[in-house]
Design a protein around this motif. Structure first.
Motif, PDB file in Angstrom:
ATOM      1  N   UNK A  54       0.807  -1.027   0.094  1.00 41.84           N
ATOM      2  CA  UNK A  54      -0.104   0.140   0.001  1.00 41.84           C
ATOM      3  C   UNK A  54       0.781   1.243  -0.131  1.00 41.84           C
ATOM      4  N   UNK A  55       0.349   2.146  -0.598  1.00 39.17           N
ATOM      5  CA  UNK A  55       1.110   3.692  -0.463  1.00 39.17           C
ATOM      6  C   UNK A  55       1.008   4.188   0.799  1.00 39.17           C
ATOM      7  N   UNK A  56       2.043   4.815   1.228  1.00 41.65           N
ATOM      8  CA  UNK A  56       2.233   5.422   2.448  1.00 41.65           C
ATOM      9  C   UNK A  56       1.145   6.401   2.743  1.00 41.65           C
ATOM     10  N   UNK A  57       0.639   6.613   3.933  1.00 42.81           N
ATOM     11  CA  UNK A  57      -0.061   7.978   4.460  1.00 42.81           C
ATOM     12  C   UNK A  57       0.307   8.627   5.426  1.00 42.81           C
ATOM     13  N   UNK A  58       1.967   8.649   5.743  1.00 42.35           N
ATOM     14  CA  UNK A  58       2.326   9.330   6.749  1.00 42.35           C
ATOM     15  C   UNK A  58       3.881   9.911   6.155  1.00 42.35           C
ATOM     16  N   UNK A  59       4.249  11.001   6.852  1.00 40.12           N
ATOM     17  CA  UNK A  59       5.438  11.367   6.632  1.00 40.12           C
ATOM     18  C   UNK A  59       6.642  10.774   6.975  1.00 40.12           C
ATOM     19  N   UNK A  60       6.746  10.033   8.048  1.00 43.04           N
ATOM     20  CA  UNK A  60       7.635   9.022   8.546  1.00 43.04           C
ATOM     21  C   UNK A  60       6.854   7.804   8.321  1.00 43.04           C
ATOM     22  N   UNK A  61       7.946   6.810   8.068  1.00 46.06           N
ATOM     23  CA  UNK A  61       7.415   5.442   8.258  1.00 46.06           C
ATOM     24  C   UNK A  61       8.633   4.525   9.019  1.00 46.06           C
ATOM     25  N   UNK A  62       8.128   3.495   9.792  1.00 51.52           N
ATOM     26  CA  UNK A  62       8.909   2.628  10.471  1.00 51.52           C
ATOM     27  C   UNK A  62       9.649   1.607   9.280  1.00 51.52           C
ATOM     28  N   UNK A  63      10.740   1.264   9.665  1.00 49.70           N
ATOM     29  CA  UNK A  63      11.526   0.500   8.931  1.00 49.70           C
ATOM     30  C   UNK A  63      11.141  -0.870   8.371  1.00 49.70           C
ATOM     31  N   UNK A  64      10.372  -1.551   9.704  1.00 52.51           N
ATOM     32  CA  UNK A  64      10.216  -2.826   9.700  1.00 52.51           C
ATOM     33  C   UNK A  64       8.668  -2.799   9.075  1.00 52.51           C
ATOM     34  N   UNK A  65       8.191  -3.878   7.991  1.00 53.69           N
ATOM     35  CA  UNK A  65       7.033  -3.990   7.749  1.00 53.69           C
ATOM     36  C   UNK A  65       6.072  -4.713   8.241  1.00 53.69           C
ATOM     37  N   UNK A 113      -5.593   2.522   8.842  1.00 50.82           N
ATOM     38  CA  UNK A 113      -5.227   3.015  10.393  1.00 50.82           C
ATOM     39  C   UNK A 113      -3.716   2.731  10.620  1.00 50.82           C
ATOM     40  N   UNK A 114      -3.361   1.726  10.132  1.00 52.25           N
ATOM     41  CA  UNK A 114      -1.759   1.332  10.099  1.00 52.25           C
ATOM     42  C   UNK A 114      -0.963   2.220   9.213  1.00 52.25           C
ATOM     43  N   UNK A 115      -1.424   2.573   8.024  1.00 51.37           N
ATOM     44  CA  UNK A 115      -0.775   3.353   7.266  1.00 51.37           C
ATOM     45  C   UNK A 115      -0.679   4.821   7.657  1.00 51.37           C
ATOM     46  N   UNK A 116      -1.648   5.547   8.087  1.00 46.01           N
ATOM     47  CA  UNK A 116      -1.940   6.637   8.616  1.00 46.01           C
ATOM     48  C   UNK A 116      -0.757   7.118  10.049  1.00 46.01           C
ATOM     49  N   UNK A 117      -0.552   5.824  10.666  1.00 44.41           N
ATOM     50  CA  UNK A 117       0.326   5.726  11.852  1.00 44.41           C
ATOM     51  C   UNK A 117       1.783   5.140  11.430  1.00 44.41           C
ATOM     52  N   UNK A 118       2.087   5.356  10.382  1.00 44.22           N
ATOM     53  CA  UNK A 118       3.483   5.103   9.923  1.00 44.22           C
ATOM     54  C   UNK A 118       4.063   3.812   9.546  1.00 44.22           C
ATOM     55  N   UNK A 128       9.335   6.162   2.120  1.00 46.59           N
ATOM     56  CA  UNK A 128       9.617   5.935   0.878  1.00 46.59           C
ATOM     57  C   UNK A 128       8.374   5.818  -0.083  1.00 46.59           C
ATOM     58  N   UNK A 129       7.957   6.612  -1.199  1.00 45.43           N
ATOM     59  CA  UNK A 129       6.786   6.701  -1.628  1.00 45.43           C
ATOM     60  C   UNK A 129       6.804   5.451  -2.802  1.00 45.43           C
ATOM     61  N   UNK A 130       7.628   4.993  -3.426  1.00 46.71           N
ATOM     62  CA  UNK A 130       7.604   4.182  -4.581  1.00 46.71           C
ATOM     63  C   UNK A 130       7.073   2.843  -3.991  1.00 46.71           C
ATOM     64  N   UNK A 131       6.529   2.126  -4.862  1.00 46.09           N
ATOM     65  CA  UNK A 131       6.077   0.973  -4.283  1.00 46.09           C
ATOM     66  C   UNK A 131       7.036  -0.063  -5.305  1.00 46.09           C
ATOM     67  N   UNK A 132       7.263  -1.264  -4.684  1.00 45.88           N
ATOM     68  CA  UNK A 132       7.984  -2.396  -5.187  1.00 45.88           C
ATOM     69  C   UNK A 132       9.514  -1.951  -5.272  1.00 45.88           C
ATOM     70  N   UNK A 133      10.321  -2.632  -6.129  1.00 47.95           N
ATOM     71  CA  UNK A 133      11.472  -2.430  -6.554  1.00 47.95           C
ATOM     72  C   UNK A 133      11.835  -3.084  -7.727  1.00 47.95           C
ATOM     73  N   UNK A 134      13.245  -3.023  -8.392  1.00 40.34           N
ATOM     74  CA  UNK A 134      13.488  -3.375  -9.484  1.00 40.34           C
ATOM     75  C   UNK A 134      13.279  -4.918  -9.655  1.00 40.34           C
ATOM     76  N   UNK A 135      13.342  -5.642  -8.835  1.00 42.37           N
ATOM     77  CA  UNK A 135      13.232  -7.276  -8.830  1.00 42.37           C
ATOM     78  C   UNK A 135      11.767  -7.348  -8.436  1.00 42.37           C
TER      79      UNK A 135
END
Length: 560
Positions: free
Chosen positions: A206-217, A242-247, A538-545
């Motif tokens: 999912x696309x993030x909904x907060x300015x900061x986000x926690x490192x562990x998914x 709810x989870x996205x808005x809280x980082x 990190x706004x981008x979803x996925x990665x090159x792989x």
């Protein structure tokens, strides 16, 4: 705010059937066999039967004279209309119905049948009694009022709804207006993308909904019998948002709806698929480990996965685990299971293997009979007697959007309920490795529902004790689904918690403190402590792989 529980009485079981009953199935011939046994019992004990018949006759005589010997359960909404109390005809009809039920219960209780036979008899008689309720006829005062108010059109509309359900809903009353929602628009609409797909699942990020986000998914694993978007209904109920808005960085598994080609998919197949999804989450987020969340059978899946990882010495991939209304200890008491002997269970396995799958609609029918007044006769009255459309309710829409279970997984679940393998080390083997949950030293957060009729709360409590590591247990004042969908702001929400987990659910319940509000904020504080450092989003979803593919909700969720 903290309070002691308002009552010290241990809550009763929420229903006579549960997940075990739904997995094993309930055959009509077993019910009919019990009815035949009751009839024969009446012939075998003629004096006993005559005594209760005379007692019923005496009570009916009192009812005809205007006496009201029986009280209506205040929680029984079927007779809430004041006509049942104020109108002499309706009052007598209600009292006659209650007298018949009361005397039949007494006849069963005082018979010389065995304890198991009496339990089976009470179960069948309760279903029959609910079906024969006077509220289920056109003489229901609500139906009569609607008949006059609509000029008779309510009957015509009701017949139309009945005909439509006979054709398209397996003869059961529709619980929801299916035209009111659309997956991907009004439901499951949080922005995101599929970043990985294998045969069994799609992984949505999912696309993030907060300015900061926690490192562990956070990786959410839903039950295999339902579609994933119970976690992403309307925005005000969306656990994902709810989870996205809280980082939190949020990934969700969307299971494929299997067909007969996939009959060999068992629990090990699903565990392997989730392990692959974990590795994708780690690769995309550059995190060495993930937080897992499993609901119902999804909780069983992540527990089996952690046991498998522990046996391979790879448990470091998991930082924490959240279990929502999940059974790991499958010892359950249910009158319905008295109908299921070993021969019946083997027949259920054989039947699903021949078909390739267990259809979710078959399980839905059994679930409906867990609470027939709420899930069958309530809609019978609304749809057919009142001629109204079923409600537009997002939870019911999701509940009716069921999937199939592959035959191998169905067999694994029957074995799980029959043998309760996780209570002993090595009792369950996953992907060739023995599982010992006590060696799974991952911190866990466990939630049960006090009114849960599918996974009873005391069994969920016992399940939480099987796991090693630090653990929290919360008992929500809700049922199975409402315990998951428990957003802040509900004035009726509360939960129980105690800092000490004793070996006895009853002792824990009496020591627990009551807290007002939703458990979501408590879980949020706990998961954030297990989510690593905060960093720029990190706004981008996925990665090159693992590049972003289809937009959420993906393709598997649409498979019927």
């Amino acid at each position: 705010m903290r309070k002691q529980p308002s009552t010290r009485n241990l809550p009763a079981s929420a229903g006579s059937m549960n997940a075990q009953s739904a997995v094993a199935g309930l055959r009509a011939r077993d019910m009919l066999s019990t009815l035949r046994s009751l009839a024969l019992q009446g012939l075998r004990q003629p004096v006993h039967s005559a005594r209760h018949a005379l007692a019923l006759g005496g009570q009916l005589g009192r009812v005809l004279l205007g006496d009201t010997p029986h009280k209506v359960n205040p929680r029984d909404s079927r007779f809430a209309d004041p006509t049942w109390q104020l109108n002499p005809f309706y009052r007598r009809g209600l009292q006659a119905y209650l007298a018949w039920q009361h005397q039949l219960d007494n006849w069963i209780e005082e018979s010389d049948m065995s304890a198991d036979d009496r339990t089976r008899a009470r179960f069948v008689v309760s279903i029959l009694g609910d079906a024969l309720s006077p509220t289920n006829t056109l003489l229901n005062p609500l139906a009569l009022k609607e008949l006059f108010n609509s000029g008779g059109s309510s009957v015509l509309k009701g017949l139309g709804h009945l005909f439509d359900d006979l054709l398209h809903n397996d003869g059961l009353p529709s619980q929801v207006n299916k035209q009111a929602f659309e997956v991907g628009r009004s439901l499951a609409a949080t922005p995101g993308a599929v970043v990985f797909r294998n045969e069994l699942l799609e992984l949505i990020q999912y696309k993030p909904m907060s300015e900061k986000q926690f490192a562990r998914p956070l990786l959410i694993v839903p039950p295999q019998i339902n579609k994933y978007y119970i976690f992403d209904l309307s925005p005000d109920k969306s656990f994902v948002q709810y989870a996205l808005k809280n980082g939190l960085q949020v990934f969700v598994v969307s299971w494929r709806n299997p067909d007969a080609r996939h009959r060999e998919w068992g629990l090990s197949s699903y565990v392997q698929a989730v392990e692959e999804a974990i590795d994708v989450c780690r690769a995309i987020t550059a995190s060495k480990d993930v937080n897992l969340l499993g609901a119902c059978a999804g909780g069983l899946t992540i527990a089996a996965l952690q046991g498998h990882l522990q046996a391979k010495r790879q448990l470091r991939k998991v930082a924490s685990a959240t279990y929502l209304v999940s059974l790991l200890d499958s010892q359950l008491d249910s009158p319905a299971m008295l109908f299921a002997d070993e021969k019946t269970l083997e027949a259920a396995k054989r039947r699903s293997y021949q078909q390739g799958v267990l259809d979710g609609r078959d399980m839905a029918r059994v679930f409906a009979w867990m609470r027939p007044n709420d899930l069958i006769w309530n809609y019978w009255i609304n749809n057919y007697l009142l001629g109204k459309q079923p409600p537009a309710f997002d939870i019911l829409y999701w509940n009716n959007d069921s999937t199939r279970l592959p035959a191998a997984l169905h067999g694994d679940l029957i074995d799980f309920f029959q043998h309760n393998p996780l209570i002993r080390a090595g009792g369950l083997e996953i992907c060739g490795t023995p599982v010992d949950l006590r060696k799974v030293t991952v911190d866990s957060f466990n939630v049960a529902g006090i009114n849960d009729h599918i996974t009873p709360w005391d069994a969920v409590y016992r399940s939480s004790l099987l796991i090693g590591g630090d653990k929290r247990f919360i008992l929500s004042n809700s049922g199975h689904i409402q315990s998951i969908l428990n957003p802040p702001g509900n004035p009726k929400a509360n939960y129980l918690e105690s800092g000490k987990l004793s070996g006895d659910p009853r002792a824990w319940y009496h020591d627990a403190q009551k807290h007002d509000g939703s458990w979501w904020p408590q879980w949020l504080n706990w998961i954030q402590e297990h989510a690593g450092e905060q960093r720029d989003t990190r706004v981008a979803l996925g990665n090159p792989h693992y590049p972003a593919m289809e937009a959420a909700p993906g393709t598997y969720v649409h498979v019927r």
